[in-house]
Structure formats: C-alpha cells, structure tokens
Design an enzyme around this catalytic site. Structure first.
Site, mmCIF file in Angstrom:
data_model
loop_
_atom_site.group_PDB
_atom_site.id
_atom_site.type_symbol
_atom_site.label_atom_id
_atom_site.label_comp_id
_atom_site.label_asym_id
_atom_site.label_seq_id
_atom_site.Cartn_x
_atom_site.Cartn_y
_atom_site.Cartn_z
ATOM 1 C CG ASN A 1 119.637 57.531 11.448
ATOM 2 O OD1 ASN A 1 118.638 57.584 12.160
ATOM 3 N ND2 ASN A 1 120.856 57.468 11.943
ATOM 4 C CE1 TYR A 2 120.723 60.215 5.550
ATOM 5 C CE2 TYR A 2 122.211 59.257 7.159
ATOM 6 C CZ TYR A 2 121.630 60.358 6.565
ATOM 7 O OH TYR A 2 121.968 61.611 7.002
ATOM 8 C CG LEU A 3 120.846 51.765 4.575
ATOM 9 C CD1 LEU A 3 121.764 50.617 4.949
ATOM 10 C CD2 LEU A 3 121.089 52.193 3.133
#
EC number: 5.6.2.1
Length: 773
Positions: free
Chosen positions: A730-732
């Site tokens: 979800n973030y990288l």
DNA sequence: GCCGCTACTTAGTATTCGGATC
DNA sequence: GATCCGAATACTAAGTAGCGGC
C-alpha cells in the site's frame, strides 16, 4: 530561528482556553469527561493487552535503529520491563494539572535545537531529502505526459458511452483532465524479461498474456467503466441444523434449541476457544442479540449466559474440522474442483471488454462481530444477508445477475461512476459493504498508479511545505499553529490523519488530528535530550503507537500552549480536524491530503534505504536481506505491527538446528579438502588433483548454503513482530522495487510473489533500473 | 460549516495451500 | 502417505476522504 518567540507564544495564544474550542469538538467533550474515568480503566486493560507486543516491538525498533546506525541513538524506547511498569503506574495516576513534567526554563532557541531534518526522528531510519529538486532528479519527468496508445494492438474498444449530464459531468471531466496533465510518466514499451530471474519463462508468460491497460488512454468523462457484466455474489450457505446427538445444556440440563437460536449458539460455540468469549463485553452483546433469536419459551428458560454450556457443540465443530483434514485425496480434490468451478463462475466479471478478477465475490456469512481492540460492539450478531438486502450494479445492456429462485435483489442499478459490483448494508455499524475488483484489475491499478504520482508531486514541493509549516509555528493564530504542528507530526512521524469518530460506536482509537492531551507527555529534558515528546496512544486497529521524539523548541513551546488549561480527555488540537487540515493541504498542492505524506515518506524512505544498504558486491541473498531491511524500515516508520507468529520460537530453533548442522558439515568438508590437498602434494597425480577441486567446490557450496541460512535467520528474527506486507502493498511505489530488482539482477519473485506481481504488473512493465521516485 | 452518507484504501488475523521432510 | 511449516490467500474491520444537503 530567533529566541524571542517563546514568550510571545503564550501572549498571543492566551485565547487557547478549552472554552474556545471548536463547536463540533465541544459537543463530544462533556461526554468524554464523564467517560474519562471509564476510559482510563479501559485504557489500562488495553495497554496490558498490548504490553507484550509493545515490549518486543520496542526491542525490535531498538535493534533496527542500532543496525541502521542512526547518528543519534538518543531515542529511548524504554527497553527494560521495569521502566514499562513504572510508566504503567504513571499512567494510572491521574494526569495532574500540567502534562509538562517540570517547567521549561527560558532558554534561547539556539544550537540546542536540532537541525530539523537531521534530528533523530523515531523511526530512526527516516531521513529527509534536503532538496526539492536536484537531489532526486527524475529522468522521466520531462517525458511525454500522454500514454501511448495503439488501438490495433489492444483489443479494448469502448462500448456505447453513456454521457453524463450537466455541471457535474463538466466538473468531473475537468478534474480528470487535470489529473492527466499532472501525470508525468511515459510508460516504457516492454519489460525486459531476461532479468526476470529463475522462473523467467513463467514471468514472461504472465506479462505476455496480460492486458496492458497502462498503455491505453484513460476515460476522461468521469465514468469508471462503460460496460459491466457479472454473475452477482455467492451467498452464504443456509444454516444446517446440528445432528441430534450434539446437545446444548442450560444449567446442567439438556435443552433443545429452535433453529434460529441454535444457529446463533453455534457461532458462539465455534469461538469458544478464542479469548473473545471470555470478554465481558463480548458475552453481554452476544447474549443480548441471541435472545432476540430465541422463542419466548427459550427466553424464559435461558436467563443467564454463564449457565450455558456450549461444549458439545464446540467439540462437534472441532471434530468436523479434524475430519476435513483427514479426508481422502479424492474427496479433497472434489472440493477443490467445486471451489474452482465457483471461482470461474462468480470470480470474474467483464468490464469494458476485459475479463477481470473480482476481489471478494462471497457475501460475508453471518456470525459474531469481532471488532478489534476494545470494541463496544464485539459479540453482536452479524446477521445473514439475503438477496433482498443486496444491490447489484452492472450495465443496463449486460446480462443481469439472477437472484436465487423465489427471491429478488433489493435493487439493480447502473451507476458507472462507481467501481463496485455488489453492495449491502451491514447491521453492526450500518455501514455499506462492497464487492469490488481484484487489485490486479485495471480499475484498481490505475488508482494505485495515480496515488504514487501524487506522492511524487509532493516530493517536488515538500521543502516549500515544510518551510511553510515551520513558519506557521510562529503564527498569531492558534488554529494556524495547531495545523502546523499537526502537519509536522504527520510528516515527521507518518501519523494517520485522525478523523473524528462517533463515540461509543467503535474502539477508542486516534490519529494525529484527534490526539488528546492524555496521549502526549512533554519532557523539557530527558536523559541527554531536550524537548522530548512522548506519544502513547492506540491507533488504527487498536495498535499501540509508542514513541519518544525530541522536537524543536518552537514545537515544544506550542505543545505546551495547546495543553494549557486542558483536561486529559480534551483534544490536543482543539482548533483542527482532518477536514480543515486537508482543505489547507489542498491549497498548497492540488490533490494533497494528509495520507499522501504517509505514501511519500514511505516510498522515499525505501528508496533511500535501498541506496544506503545495497552493496554492489554482496550476494543475492544478502541483497534480499538488504531489501527486506529497507522494507522493514518503512514498516517501522508506519508502525505496521503483527502478533509474533505462534510458532516463532520453534521455527527459529529449527532454523538454528539447520545452521548448526550446516556448520558441522562445513568443517567436515574443510577437513576433507585439507586431506585432499595433502594427498595431492604427496602424489601429484590427476586423480588427487581432481579430488582437491571437488572438495574445494563442495566447501564453497556449503559456505553459500550456510550464509543463506544465516541471512534467513537474521531476517526472520528482525521480522518477528513487524508486518512488511502492508507497506509493500500500500505505501511503497512498486517502481522503486522494480528498478532495484532490475539494477541488481535480483529475481523478481524474490521480492514480489505471484499475487504481488499481478498487482504491480504496470510497474514491472514500465519501470527501468534508472527509475527515481 | 457541519453532518450523514458513500466509496474506496489500508489493516491485521485466520485459514488454506503446497512443498519439504520424515 | 502423513505430517509439518512457512507462504499465500481469504476475510473483513477500520481507516481516509469527498460530496451534497441543510
């Protein structure tokens, strides 16, 4: 930084009294005050629940920090248990008049204040880019904005387009076009498969067969699709009554339950081994809802849940599950085939001429609600969803899904401004649940890609924003100062925004904007550090966030001011909420919201850590360890925790045994090599020469195997309570990982498993080794 | 400007799968 | 063939954030 602001701070903001607080926040306050005592008790319980996790979490953070050789090892995470206990005691004591432990002396803001982006921020790994531009040149920035499209090459042909009327349509269109302009990617033509690694062929097959939606133009009319056809959801199977020999006892006596009451009882029985069923709240809620399903006779007989005995039911389900495990191969295969058939029938839809995988095509079965943390609704009955509760969304001109015979859907609508296929309203919170597409779908992928592009735009202006909020720390207006300090926390600590929540409806958790006075403590001096803020609160999923961070003097002074004349249960930022903050952020950068900072900081941290940790000469396993460490740094930053696997100790032991054995094998082989050399010295013949070579190779091979095992052990140990998946998914920005993999010839499947490769197909295809976030 | 509603993303845990080992 | 165990997948709760109406 000048030193004259300290005093002015308090003058300017003397209006920061609790009675000045925002109207909407005041509403909750009184209630909260009343609840505060109760809350404290709950808090205590919560903390003791999470204590074991927190303790090892700290241990891990410490370890990680040490490893990353942060310049300043001063961030103390209270490793010793004794200290933990002390803290617990302190928390139990009522937070007295001031939350500032000891009054700060008037000091000049001088050299004591750390250079902001060099300061040790707790996830110690987080370091910031110094420059807006320059340091992170993005070679692709100047490339064409438009996607390449080759209509002949791709089968995608939009169906009849339903046009949107009026202003909304225009507005949406404009927004969409704006987005397009912002985009600064030019997708590359083809992924180089040669570097795909060991299962290169497989990977090649994967990419070749996939539709490259990222090479096509996006719709610009605000619609999410033109054509949508699916088979509807798979409903939960009907309840099968228990066989006669499985009994329920009340007060020691066998009691035959009506089918509805029995069904709800089985939900409880199935969870009997779970800690949930021992919780008072869970039992109370369950009992209340269970009674609603009972006949009047049952209601009059069953009056005390503590006299209910569900053991036979529980044993029956355990036996069933055991029997399932013991099934013959054929039986298992049959079930597998049936599941596959259901997947093929219901697991896919047709969206705009492409067959796409659906994420969750089964309606959630009835059961007992398992809220996380101290959830006031835990144990409530999650009722069965019937066709009459279900809204179907599909194209007008598609073949509509059929409800089971004798039933009808609640509604069939044709809304192509949304992405969901099926929705229903659940009865616990009254929220809407959806069936949507799999992450590998075009519709999810495009959104994901867009998310990272927004984060990259933030990268370009983050210095300006940081300068701005630093300036705002000095503002005459309280609301501006609060906004600026909150933003600093969001940026520096990757905190979530912290929407307001309805009290009593959910567990008491907070994010940045909803932090309360009781969640922070200020220490003018702590050990060898000045202006330390201690955070201790429950965040999303009731995961504890505990951290100590030295802040700049001005932030510290502001915090002191925000705390003035407030009670522990009062809001820290009483002039701020997420809506205000996001409105402000929107003005600073189009599309900017609080959560973009988390994406940005996570991705930039990964990129920096990968640069820092990867040594060109190290082996592939060592490189993978470096990657995982970089990933771990992000997970720590984002506070992604997991419960240590139940089998952790055992699995570590097993690995250690393997390592020991390998070491023995290595020394034995080394001896053999030595012997072979001696023999060769004496005989000088070909046979002995060959033997030396054979043994030399064997030693080398075993050394490599040993190193691999050691790497694995280190990785596993460091990962004990840290969840890497959430950040990875979800973030990288996946293009960072893809570039790294391509640069260092690491097999893609070592970094991304099959599902992840499908989700990030767009990134795997378009990112080259020179990609810069 | 608040509130309720809606849509969607992010999150941790439970369960299942499948390869390795006995 | 059975068992073990880590990885993958399924599940669903819990967040964020935008919108429209009042």
């Amino acid at each position: 930084m000048s030193g004259d602001h300290g005093e002015r701070d308090s003058q300017v903001n003397s209006g920061s009294r609790a009675n000045d607080a925002h109207k909407h926040k005041d509403k909750h306050k009184e209630h909260r005050r009343k609840e505060h005592k109760k809350d404290k008790e709950r808090e205590k319980a919560k903390h003791s629940n999470s204590e074991h996790r927190e303790h090892s979490e700290k241990k891990h953070r410490d370890k990680e920090k040490e490893r990353l050789k942060h310049s300043d090892g001063s961030v103390d995470r209270h490793r010793e248990k004794q200290k933990e206990k002390d803290k617990e005691k302190r928390r139990e004591e009522k937070v007295k008049s001031s939350h500032v432990e000891g009054k700060p002396k008037k000091e000049k803001e001088n050299g004591h204040a750390r250079e902001m982006w060099n300061s040790p921020s707790p996830p110690a790994i987080k370091s910031e880019p110094e420059e807006d531009n320059g340091l992170y040149p993005s070679p692709k920035h100047n490339k064409t904005l438009k996607r390449e499209r080759d209509e002949e090459e791709f089968e995608y042909k939009p169906q009849k387009i339903k046009t949107e009327n009026g202003k909304k349509a225009k507005k949406r269109k404009q927004e969409y076009e704006d987005e397009e302009e912002e985009e600064d990617i030019k997708p590359k033509k083809k992924t180089k498969d040669k570097k795909a690694g060991a299962d290169g062929k497989k990977a090649k097959k994967e990419t070749e067969e996939k539709w490259k939606w990222w090479e096509e133009e996006r719709s610009t009319d605000g619609s999410k699709w033109k054509f949508l056809e699916h088979k509807g959801p798979v409903l939960a199977p009907p309840y099968e009554p228990l066989p006669g020999h499985v009994r329920f006892f009340y007060d020691g006596k066998h009691l035959r339950l009506s089918a509805p009451a029995e069904e709800v009882a089985t939900f409880f029985a199935k969870m009997l081994d779970h800690e949930y069923t021992t919780k008072e709240m869970f039992r109370k809620n369950f009992y209340k809802d269970w009674r609603k399903e009972m006949t009047s006779e049952e209601k009059s007989k069953i009056t005390d849940i503590n006299k209910c005995n569900f053991t036979e039911m529980s044993e029956y389900f355990k036996a069933q599950s055991e029997a399932r495990k013991q099934m013959s191969k054929d039986e298992k295969l049959k079930i597998k085939e049936e599941n596959e058939r259901i997947l093929q029938e219901y697991g896919f839809c047709v969206m705009d001429n492409h067959k796409e995988r659906i994420g969750n095509f089964r309606i959630e079965p009835p059961g007992l609600f398992r809220g996380r943390g101290d959830h006031p609704k835990m144990g409530m009955l999650k009722r069965r969803i019937r066709p009459e509760d279900i809204i179907i969304n599909c194209s007008k001109d598609s073949k509509h899904p059929k409800p089971p015979q004798g039933t009808r859907w609640k509604e069939v609508r044709h809304d192509n401004k949304v992405t969901w296929l099926v929705s229903w309203t659940e009865n616990i919170q009254g929220s809407i649940k959806y069936i949507m597409l799999n992450p590998s779908s075009r519709i999810k992928g495009e959104k994901d890609w867009q998310k990272y592009e927004t984060a990259r735009r933030l990268k370009k202006c983050v210095d300006r924003l940081r300068a701005q909020y630093r300036e705002d720390w000095k503002s005459k207006e309280m609301r501006v100062r609060q906004r600026a300090v909150a933003l600093y926390f969001i940026d520096k600590l990757a905190l979530r925004a912290g929407n307001e929540k309805e009290e009593g409806e959910t567990a008491d958790t907070v994010g940045c904007c909803s932090l309360r006075v009781e969640h922070i403590k200020l220490y003018p001096k702590m050990d060898d550090q000045e202006y330390v803020v201690e955070f201790d609160f429950l965040g999303k999923d009731s995961i504890r966030y505990y951290n100590k961070m030295p802040v700049e003097k001005r932030v510290f002074k502001n915090l002191q001011l925000f705390l003035e004349n407030k009670q522990p249960e009062d809001d820290l930022f009483d002039r701020l909420n997420t809506s205000i903050l996001n409105k402000h952020l929107q003005e600073l950068m189009d599309g900017l919201t609080a959560k973009v900072f988390r994406t940005y900081n996570a991705s930039i941290t990964l990129q920096q850590q990968l640069k820092e940790l990867t040594s060109p000469d190290e082996s592939i396993p060592a490189k993978i360890l470096s990657y995982n460490r970089a990933n771990r740094a992000v997970a720590i930053l984002c506070n992604h925790q997991r419960a240590a696997p139940k089998t952790f100790e055992k699995s570590m032991q097993n690995l250690q045994t393997k390592i020991d054995e390998k070491q023995k094998q290595l020394s034995a082989t080394r001896k053999q090599l030595k012997g072979a050399k001696t023999e060769h010295k004496a005989s000088h013949d070909d046979r002995s020469k060959k033997m030396v070579e054979v043994k030399r190779k064997a030693v080398q091979r075993i050394e490599e195997q040993l190193m691999k095992l050691q790497m694995q052990a280190t990785d596993r140990e460091e990962n004990k309570q840290i969840a890497l998946g959430t950040s990875k998914l979800n973030y990288l920005d996946p293009r960072i990982s893809v570039a790294w993999v391509k640069k260092w010839d690491v097999p893609m499947e070592k970094i991304y498993n099959k599902t992840q490769r499908e989700k990030f197909a767009w990134a795997i295809d378009m990112a080259e080794e020179d990609y810069e976030f």
